[in-house]
Design a protein around this motif. Structure first.
Motif, PDB file in Angstrom:
ATOM      1  N   PRO A  22      -5.843  14.218   3.563  1.00 31.84           N
ATOM      2  CA  PRO A  22      -5.301  12.931   3.102  1.00 31.84           C
ATOM      3  C   PRO A  22      -5.960  12.436   1.819  1.00 31.84           C
ATOM      4  CG  PRO A  22      -5.593  12.899   5.481  1.00 31.84           C
ATOM      5  CD  PRO A  22      -6.203  14.188   4.997  1.00 31.84           C
ATOM      6  N   ALA A  23      -7.274  12.617   1.703  1.00 32.85           N
ATOM      7  CA  ALA A  23      -7.970  12.161   0.492  1.00 32.85           C
ATOM      8  C   ALA A  23      -7.491  12.935  -0.733  1.00 32.85           C
ATOM      9  CB  ALA A  23      -9.478  12.324   0.661  1.00 32.85           C
TER      10      ALA A  23
ATOM     11  N   VAL B 292      -4.022  11.655  -1.802  1.00 32.17           N
ATOM     12  CA  VAL B 292      -4.142  10.385  -2.525  1.00 32.17           C
ATOM     13  C   VAL B 292      -4.673  10.634  -3.935  1.00 32.17           C
ATOM     14  CG1 VAL B 292      -5.364   8.183  -2.613  1.00 32.17           C
ATOM     15  CG2 VAL B 292      -4.394   8.992  -0.445  1.00 32.17           C
ATOM     16  N   ASP B 293      -5.701  11.472  -4.054  1.00 27.04           N
ATOM     17  CA  ASP B 293      -6.272  11.751  -5.378  1.00 27.04           C
ATOM     18  C   ASP B 293      -5.230  12.379  -6.301  1.00 27.04           C
ATOM     19  OD1 ASP B 293      -8.691  10.745  -4.588  1.00 27.04           O
ATOM     20  OD2 ASP B 293      -9.617  12.709  -4.209  1.00 27.04           O
TER      21      ASP B 293
ATOM     22  N   VAL C  45      -1.892  12.040  -6.222  1.00 32.05           N
ATOM     23  CA  VAL C  45      -0.903  11.041  -6.632  1.00 32.05           C
ATOM     24  C   VAL C  45      -1.513  10.056  -7.614  1.00 32.05           C
ATOM     25  CG1 VAL C  45       0.600   9.182  -5.829  1.00 32.05           C
ATOM     26  CG2 VAL C  45       0.424  11.297  -4.499  1.00 32.05           C
ATOM     27  N   GLU C  46      -2.727   9.611  -7.329  1.00 32.45           N
ATOM     28  CA  GLU C  46      -3.360   8.627  -8.202  1.00 32.45           C
ATOM     29  C   GLU C  46      -3.761   9.223  -9.546  1.00 32.45           C
ATOM     30  OE1 GLU C  46      -6.444   6.654  -5.971  1.00 32.45           O
ATOM     31  OE2 GLU C  46      -4.970   5.289  -5.039  1.00 32.45           O
TER      32      GLU C  46
ATOM     33  N   TRP D 173      -1.320   3.790  -7.797  1.00 33.56           N
ATOM     34  CA  TRP D 173      -2.370   3.334  -6.884  1.00 33.56           C
ATOM     35  C   TRP D 173      -1.755   3.177  -5.511  1.00 33.56           C
ATOM     36  CZ3 TRP D 173      -3.165  -1.331  -4.053  1.00 33.56           C
ATOM     37  CH2 TRP D 173      -4.400  -1.377  -3.398  1.00 33.56           C
ATOM     38  N   LEU D 174      -2.375   3.802  -4.519  1.00 29.90           N
ATOM     39  CA  LEU D 174      -1.843   3.794  -3.164  1.00 29.90           C
ATOM     40  C   LEU D 174      -2.642   2.841  -2.287  1.00 29.90           C
ATOM     41  CD1 LEU D 174      -0.676   6.432  -4.390  1.00 29.90           C
ATOM     42  CD2 LEU D 174      -0.842   7.442  -2.115  1.00 29.90           C
TER      43      LEU D 174
ATOM     44  N   GLU E 139      -2.475   5.074   3.331  1.00 24.52           N
ATOM     45  CA  GLU E 139      -2.500   6.537   3.435  1.00 24.52           C
ATOM     46  C   GLU E 139      -1.080   7.081   3.518  1.00 24.52           C
ATOM     47  OE1 GLU E 139      -4.077   9.342   6.934  1.00 24.52           O
ATOM     48  OE2 GLU E 139      -5.712   8.328   5.849  1.00 24.52           O
ATOM     49  N   PRO E 140      -0.781   8.184   2.856  1.00 35.43           N
ATOM     50  CA  PRO E 140       0.559   8.777   2.941  1.00 35.43           C
ATOM     51  C   PRO E 140       0.899   9.201   4.372  1.00 35.43           C
ATOM     52  CG  PRO E 140      -0.651   9.686   1.087  1.00 35.43           C
ATOM     53  CD  PRO E 140      -1.633   8.899   1.900  1.00 35.43           C
TER      54      PRO E 140
ATOM     55  N   PHE F 186       4.929   7.702   0.774  1.00 35.27           N
ATOM     56  CA  PHE F 186       3.936   6.673   0.470  1.00 35.27           C
ATOM     57  C   PHE F 186       4.613   5.535  -0.276  1.00 35.27           C
ATOM     58  CE2 PHE F 186       3.944   9.168  -3.423  1.00 35.27           C
ATOM     59  CZ  PHE F 186       3.768   8.233  -4.434  1.00 35.27           C
TER      60      PHE F 186
ATOM     61  N   ASP G 238       3.790   2.525  -3.338  1.00 31.47           N
ATOM     62  CA  ASP G 238       2.818   2.193  -4.362  1.00 31.47           C
ATOM     63  C   ASP G 238       2.458   0.716  -4.287  1.00 31.47           C
ATOM     64  OD1 ASP G 238       4.911   0.779  -5.557  1.00 31.47           O
ATOM     65  OD2 ASP G 238       5.400   2.374  -6.975  1.00 31.47           O
TER      66      ASP G 238
END
Length: 339
Positions: free
Chosen positions: A24-25, A28-29, A31-32, A37-38, A41-42, A55, A57
């Protein structure tokens, strides 16, 4: 559902599968890294070939991020999919076209993963017993093909009967789960079915750009308004490839109703080549063979044994053999769908 050589998955069988590294991390990294900015959590969506997450935004817009299976498609093949979607979107065909950054890029890289963002398409699958929905689906595919016929794919696959039959047979026969008797029966039945499919192969001049995988899971909408999603299997194929999976009725009268409504909607945009209806059952037979091959070549992906544990059972292969034999016999009869 496209299959590829088992050597690629076998090569990583002794090591963690690449998708196991997609935490998950890391999602997120990734996408960001594109400037999003999320706030949360997706959420994982059902997908086995790739990994797909929903997800929202910071403006509460909902997106889908797709991480492509390593080693499956080249960057050029993925980009050709994206460019086709952009072309369809510009022509107002209802599809989910990928997001592009300020430099116009739609395919992105993070660590060893390739990924893309798509706006979420909400809704439900169509009802294939509903004439209004069937007409709308024919209309949608007609719109798609009116654009698709303008150009050809350069990098994407072609629906090649001979190559796909032989590849599928080889992949299934290398799987460890069939008994000796089942393996002998598969060799015999698949060889005869393969000969029938090759004898009914479509000419190269019939191929156009297609979605390639028009089943209910890839069509979403409400009332009579639907959109196509997931062009991961788009390829050069006969036009009927994008229609035959919607012909699900078992009785002839219902089946002809489905076909009639689909074609009426389709022909709001262009004439449908009726001779291609003779290829519906060959296409179904090819898909049956390729689906089993897809399952066995993906077995090193931990998601597959969890989702399809019955593939390792003798009972599955007994049923698969019966299904192939039924399809082989069906191909010996007069074409069902010609009008």
């Amino acid at each position: 559902m496209t299959v590829y050589s088992p050597i690629q998955d076998h090569a990583v069988a002794v090591a963690p599968h690449p998708f196991e590294q997609l935490s998950p991390a890391r999602i997120v990294d990734a996408v960001e890294s594109l400037g999003f900015w999320l706030p949360g959590e997706p959420f994982a969506l059902n997908s086995y070939e790739n990994r797909v997450f929903l997800f929202h935004d910071d403006e509460r817009l909902r997106w889908v991020v797709k991480f492509y299976r390593p080693h499956r498609w080249s960057d050029a093949q993925i980009q050709e999919e994206h460019d086709f979607l952009a072309e369809l979107d510009e022509a107002d065909v209802p599809v989910a076209a990928p997001w592009r950054d300020a430099e116009g890029r739609s395919l992105h890289h993070f660590d060893d993963f390739r990924f893309a963002l798509f706006p979420q398409v909400s809704g439900q699958a169509p009802e294939l017993e509903n004439p209004v929905h069937l007409f709308a689906l024919g209309d949608l595919i007609g719109q798609l093909h009116a654009v698709a016929r303008r150009r050809t794919f350069v990098h994407r696959q072609r629906l090649d009967v001979t190559g796909m039959v032989e590849e599928s047979r080889e992949q299934v026969l290398t799987a460890p789960w069939m008994t000796r008797q089942q393996r002998q029966a598969y060799e015999r039945i698949s060889e005869k079915l393969g000969e029938q499919l090759k004898a009914r192969a479509w000419p190269a001049e019939s191929l156009i750009r297609t979605h390639g995988d028009c089943h209910l899971g890839n069509i979403l909408g409400r009332d009579e308004h639907f959109a196509l999603v997931d062009f991961d299997d788009c390829l050069m194929a006969p036009a009927v490839q994008d229609l035959w999976m919607m012909l699900t009725a078992q009785h002839d009268q219902e089946a002809q109703m489905q076909l009639s409504e689909l074609l009426e909607g389709y022909e709001q945009h262009l004439d449908f080549p009726r001779a291609e209806l003779a290829w519906i059952e060959p296409l179904r037979g090819l898909r049956l063979m390729r689906y089993a091959a897809w399952l066995v070549t993906r077995w090193s992906d931990p998601a597959f044994p969890r989702a399809f544990p019955w593939v390792a059972d003798e009972g599955y292969w007994d049923q698969h053999l019966r299904t192939l034999e039924q399809q082989r016999q069906l191909l010996e009869e007069s074409p069902r769908w010609l009008t």
